[in-house]
Design an enzyme around this catalytic site. Sequence first.
Site, PDB file in Angstrom:
ATOM      1  N   ARG A 102      39.132  44.163  26.529  1.00 28.10           N
ATOM      2  CA  ARG A 102      40.229  44.102  27.491  1.00 28.10           C
ATOM      3  C   ARG A 102      41.553  44.402  26.791  1.00 28.10           C
ATOM      4  O   ARG A 102      41.777  43.993  25.653  1.00 28.10           O
ATOM      5  CB  ARG A 102      40.277  42.714  28.122  1.00 28.10           C
ATOM      6  CG  ARG A 102      41.320  42.518  29.225  1.00 28.10           C
ATOM      7  CD  ARG A 102      41.019  43.373  30.421  1.00 28.10           C
ATOM      8  NE  ARG A 102      41.721  42.883  31.623  1.00 28.10           N
ATOM      9  CZ  ARG A 102      41.873  43.588  32.725  1.00 28.10           C
ATOM     10  NH1 ARG A 102      41.383  44.819  32.801  1.00 28.10           N
ATOM     11  NH2 ARG A 102      42.495  43.079  33.782  1.00 28.10           N
ATOM     12  N   THR A 395      38.102  51.910  38.502  1.00 28.50           N
ATOM     13  CA  THR A 395      37.139  51.447  37.505  1.00 28.50           C
ATOM     14  C   THR A 395      35.827  52.223  37.588  1.00 28.50           C
ATOM     15  O   THR A 395      35.620  53.028  38.476  1.00 28.50           O
ATOM     16  CB  THR A 395      36.896  49.920  37.637  1.00 28.50           C
ATOM     17  OG1 THR A 395      38.168  49.256  37.631  1.00 28.50           O
ATOM     18  CG2 THR A 395      36.067  49.347  36.531  1.00 28.50           C
ATOM     19  N   ASP A 435      47.414  43.666  36.380  1.00 28.71           N
ATOM     20  CA  ASP A 435      46.401  42.662  36.717  1.00 28.71           C
ATOM     21  C   ASP A 435      46.891  41.244  36.442  1.00 28.71           C
ATOM     22  O   ASP A 435      46.242  40.270  36.829  1.00 28.71           O
ATOM     23  CB  ASP A 435      45.105  42.909  35.936  1.00 28.71           C
ATOM     24  CG  ASP A 435      44.154  43.825  36.684  1.00 28.71           C
ATOM     25  OD1 ASP A 435      44.467  44.209  37.822  1.00 28.71           O
ATOM     26  OD2 ASP A 435      43.091  44.155  36.131  1.00 28.71           O
TER      27      ASP A 435
END
Length: 577
Positions: A102, A395, A435
Site C-alpha cells: 500500500r 482497481t 482514500d
Amino acid sequence: MKLNRLLPGLSMAALGLVALVTVAALFWRGGEPKPFMVASANPYASEAGAEILRRGGSAVDAAIAVQAVLSLVEPESSGLAGGAFMLHHDAASGRLDAFDGRETAPMGATPALFLDSDGKPLPFLEAMIGGSSVGTPGVVKMMWLAHQEHGKLNWAELFQPAIRLAEEGFAVAPKLAQAIARDPVLMQMPVAQDYFYRLDSDGARVPVAEGDILTNPAYAETLKRVAADGWRGFYEGPVAEEIVSAVQNAPMRPGTLSMDDFASYEAKKREPVCAPYRDYRVCSMPPPTSGGITALQILGILSHWDLKGMEPMTLTSVHFIAEAMKLAYADRDKYIGDPDFVPVPVTAMLDPAYLESRSEQIDASITRGKAKPGRLPDERAMNWGLNQPIDKPSTSHFSIIDARGNVVSMTTTVEGPFGSHLMAGGMMLNNQLTDFSFLPEIDGEPVANAVAPGKRPRSSMTPIIIYDADGDFYAAVGSPGGSRIIAYVTQTVIALLDWEMDMKSAISLPRFVDRNGPLEIEAGTSLEEMKPLLEQLGHQVETRELMSGLHGIRVTPQGLDGAADPRRDGNVVTELP
C-alpha cells in the site's frame, strides 16, 4: 506514440476479449505435471503470466509479469506507480503470507491535506487531480519482497513480456477506450494528453479508439531500469526523480512527495486475517485494508442463517445479505485504519460471539435502515469518529495457480480511474491519498483513517484465498470496484460455498451492494424485477451500473475451474506445462 490498426503478436480474435471464460483441466497425480491457470483483467496480461509459468516460473513470478503488463494495457486501473495487496499460498508448507504494498502519505502531508481554506472537504475531483493526492508507490518493493521469498526465475526475466509490448505496441481494449473517451480531465493533462489522444485531420485531439495500437517507449525504459537494478531501479535514480518532479510541479495542486519518501518506503509482510465459514476457512488481507475484516464480518454474521435454504438470489437471501453488509460496513467506517498508527480491534471485530450478536439484529420482515457501529470491548476503538470515505470504482485483480500448486490472489490499484491523471516514466501516478478521510475528526472525535505523514490510507481491496475442510487450497478470488469490492467478493464467496456454484456462475451473478446506505442493484439484471419487493421491506433501492471485475480460480475433483468477469475485458489461460 505509434498508432495503426494492426495488432502485433496477437490478432483481436486470438486476444478474444471474451468477457467470460471457464476452463477445466485434469490434474495429474504423482510426479507428472499439473496444470497452471491465470485469470486476469486483460488477455495480454494473462498471456504474460502464462508465458512465465511455461518457463517454470512460480505464481509470484507470474504475478510480477501480469502486473507489469497491466500497468501498460490497463493504466486506468493499476500500475507500478500505485499500490497492491498480495496473498500467497505456498503449496509445500501450506503457509499463507500477506504482502502489503500500500502507498504511504509523504512526510509533508498534513491532516488538512484535502480541506479548503474554510476547513471544509474539497470536492472529490479537485482533491483527486494533481500532485497532492499522490502517495509513495508500493507495488515494486512489494513484488521484490515476494520474489525474494517465492520467486523461481530471474527477476529481470519477468519484465520481458511487458517490455516487448511497450516497444512493439498493444491493442487498446474496450474498457480503456471507454475510460479515455469519458474522462473529463485527461485531455488537459501534460504527457497524458499526448499519449492517450491523437490529432485528427483538423488538428483536434481525439481519444484513441478500441483496437488502436499504442506503444510506450517511456514505460519500456522504466521497466528496463527495474529489471536491471531491482527495486532500486524504481526507488532511486531517474524513475523516482521523474515521479517526484511530476508531483511537485503538477499543474494542479502540487504535492510534497520527495526522494526521501521513496528512500523510506517499506513493503511489509503481515498476518492474514482468517475465519471459519461453513466447512471452510476464508482468508484475506488485514488492515490497512478494510476489505478482509469487513468481508469476514459479513460472512460471520450470515453464518447464523441458512443461506443455502434461502436459495440463490431470492428476495430473502438478498435481504439478509444486504442487512449483514450494513452492519459490517458500519463497523468498517469507525474502527479500521493503518494498524501502524491506530489500534485496530481485529480480534474483537471477528469474535464469534460479537458477530452472533450482530446477526440477531437482522429482521426478516423489514430492513433496519442505517446501521450503527457495534460496541466493542476494546475501549480504545470506541474513541474514533466515523470515517468519511470516497472510494472510486477502479482497481484490478488477478488470481494465479502455478504447476506446483502455489497460489497468488492479488488486488492492485492506482485509484482513479487514471489515478491523479499525472504521468511519469510512462506510468499513471496514483491518487491513493484520497482514500484517507478528508475530515480528520468528526464531532470532536479523531478519525482512524485521518491523513498523517508516512501513514497508509485505508483500502477496500479484498483478495481472498479459501481452504477446504482438510486445510487444502480451494479457491482464490478478488475484484476491483472501490468500496463495493467487499460486497462483490463476499457475494462470490457465498455463491461458491453456500450455493455450490462453479466459478463462472458465481462471478456472473447479478450484483447488489449495501454500504450502509441505499441498496444498490445492478441495472439490466433480474434484480430489477425484485425492486418493488425490496422496497416493501423498507430498502431504499437504487438501480445503477455495478462494474465488478472478479477473477477467480477453484480446485475441483475434475480439475481447475476459473473465470473472468463478463463485465470487463479479462480472460483465463490454462494448460499443461
